[in-house]
Design a protein around this motif. Structure first.
Motif, PDB file in Angstrom:
ATOM      1  N   UNK A  53       0.929  -1.293  -0.013  1.00  0.00           N
ATOM      2  CA  UNK A  53       0.026  -0.195  -0.122  1.00  0.00           C
ATOM      3  C   UNK A  53       0.974   1.123   0.023  1.00  0.00           C
ATOM      4  N   UNK A  54       1.777   1.450   0.739  1.00  0.00           N
ATOM      5  CA  UNK A  54       2.825   2.377   0.864  1.00  0.00           C
ATOM      6  C   UNK A  54       3.430   2.881  -0.609  1.00  0.00           C
ATOM      7  N   UNK A  55       3.859   1.764  -1.060  1.00  0.00           N
ATOM      8  CA  UNK A  55       4.624   2.013  -2.343  1.00  0.00           C
ATOM      9  C   UNK A  55       3.699   2.147  -3.638  1.00  0.00           C
ATOM     10  N   UNK A  56       2.472   1.467  -3.502  1.00  0.00           N
ATOM     11  CA  UNK A  56       1.379   2.022  -4.429  1.00  0.00           C
ATOM     12  C   UNK A  56       1.111   3.489  -4.158  1.00  0.00           C
ATOM     13  N   UNK A  57       0.973   4.059  -3.190  1.00  0.00           N
ATOM     14  CA  UNK A  57       0.909   5.451  -2.953  1.00  0.00           C
ATOM     15  C   UNK A  57       1.890   6.447  -3.351  1.00  0.00           C
ATOM     16  N   UNK A  58       3.250   5.606  -3.566  1.00  0.00           N
ATOM     17  CA  UNK A  58       4.285   6.684  -4.170  1.00  0.00           C
ATOM     18  C   UNK A  58       4.411   6.530  -5.499  1.00  0.00           C
ATOM     19  N   UNK A  59       3.688   5.634  -6.169  1.00  0.00           N
ATOM     20  CA  UNK A  59       3.623   5.526  -7.657  1.00  0.00           C
ATOM     21  C   UNK A  59       4.214   4.250  -8.357  1.00  0.00           C
ATOM     22  N   UNK A  60       4.496   3.503  -7.424  1.00  0.00           N
ATOM     23  CA  UNK A  60       5.252   2.269  -7.792  1.00  0.00           C
ATOM     24  C   UNK A  60       4.276   1.253  -8.124  1.00  0.00           C
ATOM     25  N   UNK A  61       4.644   0.381  -9.236  1.00  0.00           N
ATOM     26  CA  UNK A  61       3.906  -0.875  -9.449  1.00  0.00           C
ATOM     27  C   UNK A  61       4.248  -1.879  -8.681  1.00  0.00           C
ATOM     28  N   UNK A  62       3.374  -2.707  -7.876  1.00  0.00           N
ATOM     29  CA  UNK A  62       3.803  -3.760  -6.856  1.00  0.00           C
ATOM     30  C   UNK A  62       3.291  -4.936  -7.081  1.00  0.00           C
ATOM     31  N   UNK A  63       4.068  -5.916  -6.948  1.00  0.00           N
ATOM     32  CA  UNK A  63       3.527  -7.316  -6.954  1.00  0.00           C
ATOM     33  C   UNK A  63       4.341  -7.858  -5.720  1.00  0.00           C
ATOM     34  N   UNK A  64       3.196  -8.688  -5.088  1.00  0.00           N
ATOM     35  CA  UNK A  64       3.611  -9.401  -3.679  1.00  0.00           C
ATOM     36  C   UNK A  64       3.644 -10.923  -3.846  1.00  0.00           C
ATOM     37  N   UNK A  65       4.607 -11.395  -3.082  1.00  0.00           N
ATOM     38  CA  UNK A  65       4.844 -12.705  -2.894  1.00  0.00           C
ATOM     39  C   UNK A  65       4.960 -13.492  -1.667  1.00  0.00           C
ATOM     40  N   UNK A  66       4.482 -14.434  -1.220  1.00  0.00           N
ATOM     41  CA  UNK A  66       4.366 -15.002   0.235  1.00  0.00           C
ATOM     42  C   UNK A  66       5.806 -15.722   0.518  1.00  0.00           C
ATOM     43  N   UNK A  67       6.540 -16.038  -0.453  1.00  0.00           N
ATOM     44  CA  UNK A  67       7.767 -16.715  -0.389  1.00  0.00           C
ATOM     45  C   UNK A  67       8.659 -16.286  -1.648  1.00  0.00           C
ATOM     46  N   UNK A  68       9.993 -16.863  -1.282  1.00  0.00           N
ATOM     47  CA  UNK A  68      11.132 -16.512  -2.483  1.00  0.00           C
ATOM     48  C   UNK A  68      10.746 -17.519  -3.501  1.00  0.00           C
ATOM     49  N   UNK A  69      10.295 -18.793  -2.919  1.00  0.00           N
ATOM     50  CA  UNK A  69       9.974 -19.929  -3.893  1.00  0.00           C
ATOM     51  C   UNK A  69       8.760 -19.346  -4.954  1.00  0.00           C
ATOM     52  N   UNK A  70       7.795 -18.605  -4.294  1.00  0.00           N
ATOM     53  CA  UNK A  70       6.813 -18.149  -5.234  1.00  0.00           C
ATOM     54  C   UNK A  70       7.190 -17.318  -6.218  1.00  0.00           C
ATOM     55  N   UNK A  71       8.251 -16.594  -5.724  1.00  0.00           N
ATOM     56  CA  UNK A  71       8.633 -15.327  -6.903  1.00  0.00           C
ATOM     57  C   UNK A  71       9.505 -15.924  -7.896  1.00  0.00           C
ATOM     58  N   UNK A  72      10.194 -16.955  -7.417  1.00  0.00           N
ATOM     59  CA  UNK A  72      11.180 -17.553  -8.575  1.00  0.00           C
ATOM     60  C   UNK A  72      10.377 -18.293  -9.513  1.00  0.00           C
ATOM     61  N   UNK A  73       9.035 -18.968  -9.049  1.00  0.00           N
ATOM     62  CA  UNK A  73       8.349 -19.598  -9.943  1.00  0.00           C
ATOM     63  C   UNK A  73       7.136 -18.895 -10.601  1.00  0.00           C
ATOM     64  N   UNK A  74       7.285 -17.267 -10.462  1.00  0.00           N
ATOM     65  CA  UNK A  74       6.067 -16.665 -10.776  1.00  0.00           C
ATOM     66  C   UNK A  74       6.311 -16.197 -12.369  1.00  0.00           C
ATOM     67  N   UNK A  75       7.581 -16.152 -12.697  1.00  0.00           N
ATOM     68  CA  UNK A  75       7.797 -15.847 -14.369  1.00  0.00           C
ATOM     69  C   UNK A  75       7.909 -14.228 -14.240  1.00  0.00           C
ATOM     70  N   UNK A  76       8.017 -13.626 -13.261  1.00  0.00           N
ATOM     71  CA  UNK A  76       8.034 -12.142 -13.117  1.00  0.00           C
ATOM     72  C   UNK A  76       9.281 -11.404 -13.012  1.00  0.00           C
ATOM     73  N   UNK A  77      10.146 -12.368 -12.773  1.00  0.00           N
ATOM     74  CA  UNK A  77      11.661 -11.895 -12.661  1.00  0.00           C
ATOM     75  C   UNK A  77      12.031 -10.755 -13.756  1.00  0.00           C
ATOM     76  N   UNK A  78      11.710 -11.120 -14.830  1.00  0.00           N
ATOM     77  CA  UNK A  78      12.077 -10.197 -16.142  1.00  0.00           C
ATOM     78  C   UNK A  78      11.582  -8.602 -16.026  1.00  0.00           C
ATOM     79  N   UNK A  79      10.329  -8.614 -15.300  1.00  0.00           N
ATOM     80  CA  UNK A  79       9.482  -7.319 -15.194  1.00  0.00           C
ATOM     81  C   UNK A  79       9.932  -6.686 -14.039  1.00  0.00           C
TER      82      UNK A  79
END
Length: 121
Positions: free
Chosen positions: A22-48
């Motif tokens: 919420x804080x970062x969105x209010x500052x104009x950032x696009x934000x994606x959230x992940x509950x774990x490092x594994x979820x991030x690695x498997x998300x396919x979002x690293x490039x973006x």
């Protein structure tokens, strides 16, 4: 200074993820959230992803383990660690090129770290 860079927040604590998001969105950032490092690695979002904000201590893969894994794969994503551990403890594993913020952290300090990290890439 709003930006359209994607910041990935990785934290197993839902209140930290929601609050930081919420804080970062209010500052104009696009934000994606992940509950774990594994979820991030498997998300396919690293490039973006322009910057990672990660807890250090999480069940399964730690934030530091994720950082080391991405470095081994030559993924130069900037990292900002948020932690209840001492900065020195984290710094011993990740070196000097990474921002480390103690929980609880100041909103303006986090935003400044993200902008600096993105600007360096």
């Amino acid at each position: 200074m709003p930006t359209r860079h994607v910041v990935s927040i990785i934290d197993d604590e839902v209140t930290v993820r929601r609050g930081t998001s919420s804080l970062l969105r209010s500052l104009g950032f696009l934000v994606k959230t992940y509950v774990s490092a594994e979820e991030f690695l498997n998300s396919g979002d690293i490039e973006s992803c322009a910057c990672v904000v990660s807890d250090v201590h999480m069940p399964g893969m730690s934030g530091i383990d994720l950082y080391e894994k991405l470095r081994a794969r030559n993924e130069p994503l900037p990292f900002i660690f948020i932690t209840a551990l001492s900065e020195q403890t984290v710094r011993q594993r990740v070196g000097d090129g990474v921002h480390i913020l103690q929980k609880p952290f100041q909103a303006d300090r986090l935003a400044a770290c993200i902008r600096e990290a993105i600007a360096r890439t």
